[in-house]
Design an enzyme around this catalytic site. Structure first.
Site, PDB file in Angstrom:
ATOM      1  N   VAL A   1       0.836  -1.200   0.000  1.00 44.86           N
ATOM      2  CA  VAL A   1       0.000   0.000   0.000  1.00 44.86           C
ATOM      3  C   VAL A   1       0.873   1.252   0.000  1.00 44.86           C
ATOM      4  CG1 VAL A   1      -1.679   1.340   1.332  1.00 44.86           C
ATOM      5  CG2 VAL A   1      -1.985  -1.123   1.074  1.00 44.86           C
ATOM      6  N   LYS A   2       1.931   1.259   0.813  1.00 45.30           N
ATOM      7  CA  LYS A   2       2.817   2.429   0.867  1.00 45.30           C
ATOM      8  C   LYS A   2       3.498   2.649  -0.483  1.00 45.30           C
ATOM      9  CE  LYS A   2       5.404   5.810   2.294  1.00 45.30           C
ATOM     10  NZ  LYS A   2       6.466   5.651   3.290  1.00 45.30           N
ATOM     11  N   LEU A   3       3.940   1.580  -1.123  1.00 49.52           N
ATOM     12  CA  LEU A   3       4.612   1.728  -2.410  1.00 49.52           C
ATOM     13  C   LEU A   3       3.658   2.259  -3.478  1.00 49.52           C
ATOM     14  CD1 LEU A   3       6.788  -1.505  -2.381  1.00 49.52           C
ATOM     15  CD2 LEU A   3       7.571   0.845  -2.008  1.00 49.52           C
TER      16      LEU A   3
END
Length: 272
Positions: free
Chosen positions: A170-172
């Site tokens: 999700v962060k990427l």
């Protein structure tokens, strides 16, 4: 009260340790310099010089808040930490990196009774100080629920993303989209210039319209797109390289994100 160890008491890790200590938790952190030791001790945090001592002290929770994915692998897969972290403890990886790193560490540590959770962060030291750092968390749902009261000392919201590695994914994706938006803002400014509109005038106007975004707002605050790119490149550049690497492993097509990622921001290191 939880007994917590922390590796990486720097730009992000130190304010996390301070918030945890202020919330009544017993925190032990790695400190290899006199300055780091003084800062930690002043905040009521036990400072130790050996990473094995941090693992020994982390009866409940061990946080890894270092700079790069390579450092996470070195710390968690080699040296004294994997041998000395206590059975029943949970290892939380805050550093942004490859989801495979989280999965590899889980495969190595979980047979020893250690649960591994990835909790990629969105925000900076000012968010930690305010207690509103965003976490994207991957791991066993029950463990994440049990951790939330501790993590809430510095994070809100704590967003459950799925199994181990999902928080990193999700962060990427977030960083890819954010950087693509920066590239789009740069293209908009160039178009405005060709139409005879000065950059500052355009950046003052667009945040009030339907084109608004966090990237646009950041550029407007800085007064120029290039100034904004310079301010964020250090923290997202490495993550963009990781997005490309993970996509390549999965034979995935980044589509319109990829050229905009290159256009927006290509260099630097992630802080967390």
């Amino acid at each position: 009260m939880s007994r917590i160890g922390l590796v990486g008491a720097g730009r992000m890790g130190l304010p996390i340790a301070r918030r945890l200590a202020a919330a009544g938790h017993e925190v032990t952190a790695l400190a290899r310099t006199d300055d780091a030791r003084e800062r930690l001790t002043a905040a009521g945090i036990e400072a130790v010089a050996d990473i094995g001592e941090v693992a020994d002290a982390a009866a409940d929770l061990l946080l890894v808040v270092v700079l790069t994915d390579e450092q996470v692998r070195e710390i968690c897969l080699t040296g004294p930490l994997p041998e000395r972290i206590r059975q029943g403890a949970t290892l939380v990886i805050h550093t942004t990196g490859s989801p495979r790193t989280t999965q590899d560490i889980a495969a190595a540590l979980e047979p020893r009774g250690v649960t591994v959770v990835d909790a990629a962060v969105s925000g900076g030291p000012h968010n930690i100080a305010a207690g509103d750092l965003t976490l994207f968390v991957g791991g066993p749902a029950g463990i994440v629920d049990a951790l939330s009261p501790v993590l809430s000392a510095y994070a809100d919201p704590i967003i459950y993303a799925g199994t181990q590695g999902a928080g990193q994914c999700v962060k990427l994706v977030n960083n890819a989209l954010f950087t693509a938006q920066i590239g789009a803002v740069r293209a908009a400014v160039e178009l405005g210039g060709r139409l005879g509109v000065q950059e500052q005038a355009l950046l003052s106007a667009l945040p009030h319209a339907s084109s608004d975004s966090r990237a646009l707002a950041g550029a407007a605050r800085r007064g120029s797109v290039e100034e904004f790119i310079g301010s964020v490149a250090e923290f997202v550049g490495k993550d963009i390289a990781t997005v490309r690497a993970v996509a390549a492993e999965l034979d995935a097509d980044l589509g319109p994100l990829d050229p905009l990622i290159t256009y927006g921001c290509t260099t630097g290191q992630s802080a967390g």
